[in-house]
Design a protein around this motif. Structure first.
Motif, mmCIF file in Angstrom:
data_model
loop_
_atom_site.group_PDB
_atom_site.id
_atom_site.type_symbol
_atom_site.label_atom_id
_atom_site.label_comp_id
_atom_site.label_asym_id
_atom_site.label_seq_id
_atom_site.Cartn_x
_atom_site.Cartn_y
_atom_site.Cartn_z
ATOM 1 N N GLY A 160 -11.356 -9.464 4.902
ATOM 2 C CA GLY A 160 -10.387 -9.863 3.918
ATOM 3 C C GLY A 160 -9.172 -9.729 4.070
ATOM 4 O O GLY A 160 -8.457 -10.489 3.857
ATOM 5 N N GLU A 161 -8.939 -8.462 4.605
ATOM 6 C CA GLU A 161 -7.548 -8.134 4.458
ATOM 7 C C GLU A 161 -6.587 -9.034 5.873
ATOM 8 O O GLU A 161 -5.609 -9.433 5.737
ATOM 9 C CB GLU A 161 -7.251 -6.815 4.875
ATOM 10 N N ARG A 208 -7.679 -3.170 -4.273
ATOM 11 C CA ARG A 208 -7.921 -4.318 -3.218
ATOM 12 C C ARG A 208 -9.153 -4.250 -2.551
ATOM 13 O O ARG A 208 -9.934 -5.539 -2.742
ATOM 14 C CB ARG A 208 -6.784 -4.609 -2.591
ATOM 15 N N ARG A 209 -9.508 -3.231 -2.418
ATOM 16 C CA ARG A 209 -10.863 -3.076 -1.475
ATOM 17 C C ARG A 209 -12.147 -3.226 -2.538
ATOM 18 O O ARG A 209 -13.017 -3.665 -2.060
ATOM 19 C CB ARG A 209 -10.835 -1.664 -0.773
ATOM 20 N N GLU A 210 -11.762 -2.687 -3.741
ATOM 21 C CA GLU A 210 -12.738 -2.829 -4.645
ATOM 22 C C GLU A 210 -13.111 -4.372 -4.902
ATOM 23 O O GLU A 210 -14.268 -4.823 -5.051
ATOM 24 C CB GLU A 210 -12.512 -1.828 -5.975
ATOM 25 N N ASP A 213 -15.935 -8.687 3.433
ATOM 26 C CA ASP A 213 -15.816 -7.544 4.067
ATOM 27 C C ASP A 213 -14.186 -7.208 4.180
ATOM 28 O O ASP A 213 -13.420 -7.793 4.346
ATOM 29 C CB ASP A 213 -16.272 -7.739 5.842
ATOM 30 N N MET A 214 -13.993 -5.868 3.828
ATOM 31 C CA MET A 214 -12.838 -5.380 3.885
ATOM 32 C C MET A 214 -11.637 -5.671 5.268
ATOM 33 O O MET A 214 -10.722 -6.286 4.784
ATOM 34 C CB MET A 214 -12.611 -3.843 3.740
ATOM 35 N N LEU A 235 -12.273 -6.906 -3.113
ATOM 36 C CA LEU A 235 -12.872 -7.425 -1.954
ATOM 37 C C LEU A 235 -14.442 -7.211 -1.823
ATOM 38 O O LEU A 235 -15.208 -8.149 -1.569
ATOM 39 C CB LEU A 235 -12.156 -7.131 -0.707
ATOM 40 N N HIS A 236 -14.987 -5.992 -2.215
ATOM 41 C CA HIS A 236 -16.370 -5.790 -2.010
ATOM 42 C C HIS A 236 -16.851 -6.527 -3.255
ATOM 43 O O HIS A 236 -18.120 -6.915 -2.771
ATOM 44 C CB HIS A 236 -16.434 -4.147 -2.320
ATOM 45 N N GLN A 287 -4.380 -0.202 -2.611
ATOM 46 C CA GLN A 287 -5.097 -0.559 -1.395
ATOM 47 C C GLN A 287 -6.715 -0.384 -1.916
ATOM 48 O O GLN A 287 -7.723 -0.978 -1.717
ATOM 49 C CB GLN A 287 -4.889 0.431 -0.440
ATOM 50 N N ASP A 288 -6.888 0.875 -2.816
ATOM 51 C CA ASP A 288 -8.258 0.969 -3.361
ATOM 52 C C ASP A 288 -8.701 -0.024 -4.379
ATOM 53 O O ASP A 288 -9.699 -0.518 -4.002
ATOM 54 C CB ASP A 288 -8.295 2.336 -4.048
ATOM 55 N N ASP A 327 0.926 -1.172 0.060
ATOM 56 C CA ASP A 327 -0.023 -0.040 0.104
ATOM 57 C C ASP A 327 0.934 1.296 0.033
ATOM 58 O O ASP A 327 0.339 2.498 -0.044
ATOM 59 C CB ASP A 327 -0.806 0.001 1.144
#
Length: 166
Positions: free
Chosen positions: A47-48, A33-35, A43-44, A37-38, A30-31, A24
């Motif tokens: 998942g992380e 990866r979060r997209e 859940d962020m 996961l979503h 990070q953005d 990150d």
């Protein structure tokens, strides 16, 4: 007195914890990866954390398979950990773990991983996707290194430079 096996797990857990903060350093990662996961319905935070423990389990499995001691762990190639993240079955990653964990976070995360692994169905697909993310993370971090075959030592050095003491 801490056993070598417990110390080995501590090294593996540290590797898992520093991977995402190192990745990150390029904030867009990070953005993205979060997209992902979503979009997978994960859940962020869960998942992380599962990615962290996945990396730890993969490193531990390779270290145990190759009979590395805690003092030799830093010589473990990142490519071997990446291969284990996608090449080993979930139950293979869980084999040979310590009976107890010094850090409650590890205990909870491993239990959650076990739950996902044994539940099957959609959670198996989620673990597969998370394993792919871990492999991608390790590949990106390895590509950033100037040495031809980066090891855990190289990642630990980067973590020290970034002042990550997790």
């Amino acid at each position: 007195m801490t056993s070598d096996h417990d110390m080995l797990w501590s090294c593996c857990a540290y590797l898992g914890r520093v991977l995402l903060p190192l990745l990150d350093q390029e904030p867009w990662r990070q953005d993205r990866r979060r997209e992902r996961l979503h979009s997978w319905g994960i859940d962020m935070a869960v998942g992380e954390r599962l990615m962290e423990v996945f990396a730890s389990l993969a490193a531990h499995a390779v270290a145990v398979d190759t009979s590395l001691s805690a003092s030799e762990f830093e010589t473990l190639p990142l490519s071997a950990v990446a291969d284990a993240a996608t090449g080993k079955q979930d139950f293979e990653l869980l084999a040979g773990l310590p009976d107890t964990f010094a850090d409650d976070r590890d205990d909870i995360a491993v239990k959650l991983f076990r739950l996902y692994a044994y539940k099957g169905d959609q959670t198996s697909l989620q673990l597969f996707r998370l394993g792919t993310e871990v492999r991608h993370t390790l590949t990106v971090l390895a590509a950033r290194e100037s040495v031809p075959s980066p090891t855990c030592r190289d990642i630990f050095g980067r973590a020290d430079e970034a002042h990550l003491s997790l």
